[in-house]
Design a protein around this motif. Sequence first.
Motif, PDB file in Angstrom:
ATOM      1  N   TRP A 104       0.907  -1.251  -0.258  1.00  0.00           N
ATOM      2  CA  TRP A 104       0.017  -0.094  -0.163  1.00  0.00           C
ATOM      3  C   TRP A 104       0.853   1.179   0.103  1.00  0.00           C
ATOM      4  O   TRP A 104       1.894   1.195   0.816  1.00  0.00           O
ATOM      5  N   LYS A 131      -4.350   9.672  -0.728  1.00  0.00           N
ATOM      6  CA  LYS A 131      -5.155   8.680  -0.668  1.00  0.00           C
ATOM      7  C   LYS A 131      -4.360   7.501  -0.978  1.00  0.00           C
ATOM      8  O   LYS A 131      -3.187   7.641  -1.338  1.00  0.00           O
ATOM      9  N   ARG A 132      -4.968   6.390  -0.555  1.00  0.00           N
ATOM     10  CA  ARG A 132      -4.261   5.036  -0.296  1.00  0.00           C
ATOM     11  C   ARG A 132      -4.569   4.080  -1.612  1.00  0.00           C
ATOM     12  O   ARG A 132      -5.886   4.000  -1.771  1.00  0.00           O
ATOM     13  N   GLY A 133      -3.622   3.408  -2.109  1.00  0.00           N
ATOM     14  CA  GLY A 133      -3.679   2.512  -2.999  1.00  0.00           C
ATOM     15  C   GLY A 133      -2.624   1.393  -2.887  1.00  0.00           C
ATOM     16  O   GLY A 133      -2.106   1.366  -2.087  1.00  0.00           O
ATOM     17  N   PHE A 134      -2.757   0.657  -4.134  1.00  0.00           N
ATOM     18  CA  PHE A 134      -1.519  -0.735  -3.964  1.00  0.00           C
ATOM     19  C   PHE A 134      -0.781  -0.778  -5.367  1.00  0.00           C
ATOM     20  O   PHE A 134      -1.297  -0.512  -6.253  1.00  0.00           O
ATOM     21  N   ILE A 192      -4.199  -0.894  -7.886  1.00  0.00           N
ATOM     22  CA  ILE A 192      -5.469  -0.283  -7.211  1.00  0.00           C
ATOM     23  C   ILE A 192      -5.107   1.132  -7.141  1.00  0.00           C
ATOM     24  O   ILE A 192      -4.260   1.435  -6.135  1.00  0.00           O
ATOM     25  N   PHE A 220      -8.736   5.384  -1.323  1.00  0.00           N
ATOM     26  CA  PHE A 220      -9.096   5.064  -0.247  1.00  0.00           C
ATOM     27  C   PHE A 220      -8.599   5.826   0.951  1.00  0.00           C
ATOM     28  O   PHE A 220      -7.267   6.287   0.925  1.00  0.00           O
ATOM     29  N   ASP A 221      -9.237   6.138   2.138  1.00  0.00           N
ATOM     30  CA  ASP A 221      -8.608   6.794   3.128  1.00  0.00           C
ATOM     31  C   ASP A 221      -7.751   5.653   4.202  1.00  0.00           C
ATOM     32  O   ASP A 221      -7.013   6.310   4.581  1.00  0.00           O
ATOM     33  N   PHE A 222      -7.945   4.529   4.114  1.00  0.00           N
ATOM     34  CA  PHE A 222      -7.375   3.896   4.808  1.00  0.00           C
ATOM     35  C   PHE A 222      -7.470   2.430   4.269  1.00  0.00           C
ATOM     36  O   PHE A 222      -8.481   1.950   3.580  1.00  0.00           O
ATOM     37  N   VAL A 223      -6.323   1.709   4.338  1.00  0.00           N
ATOM     38  CA  VAL A 223      -6.256   0.257   3.560  1.00  0.00           C
ATOM     39  C   VAL A 223      -5.301  -0.573   5.079  1.00  0.00           C
ATOM     40  O   VAL A 223      -4.572   0.043   5.460  1.00  0.00           O
ATOM     41  N   SER A 224      -5.607  -1.891   4.638  1.00  0.00           N
ATOM     42  CA  SER A 224      -4.386  -2.646   5.405  1.00  0.00           C
ATOM     43  C   SER A 224      -4.014  -3.550   4.435  1.00  0.00           C
ATOM     44  O   SER A 224      -3.980  -3.397   3.136  1.00  0.00           O
ATOM     45  N   SER A 225      -2.676  -4.276   4.538  1.00  0.00           N
ATOM     46  CA  SER A 225      -2.032  -4.980   3.700  1.00  0.00           C
ATOM     47  C   SER A 225      -2.787  -6.438   3.444  1.00  0.00           C
ATOM     48  O   SER A 225      -3.501  -6.893   4.200  1.00  0.00           O
TER      49      SER A 225
END
Length: 79
Positions: free
Chosen positions: A49, A55-58, A67, A71-76
């Motif tokens: 990530w 903003k968060r993506g992958f 991706i 997103f405002d928050f993501v996890s692995s």
Amino acid sequence: MTPHLNYAVIIMMAWVITSEKRGYIDKSGKMLITPQFEIVGDFHEGLAWVVQFGKRGFIDMTGKFVIEPQFDFVSSFCD
């Protein structure tokens, strides 16, 4: 008959900070993914990530977004 073997290529990466941007290097110090992100995470399941423009993506191991940041928050990802 010789059994069919599958080999996984494992690339060791560490994240680095230059000029307030983050990227990734290999064990020899060679830059693998140019610093361009605000914040980065470790790679899991071939993806990491990252934060870009708040903003968060992958990204994949080449630095390409799989991706887009949205997103405002993501996890692995994990198995």
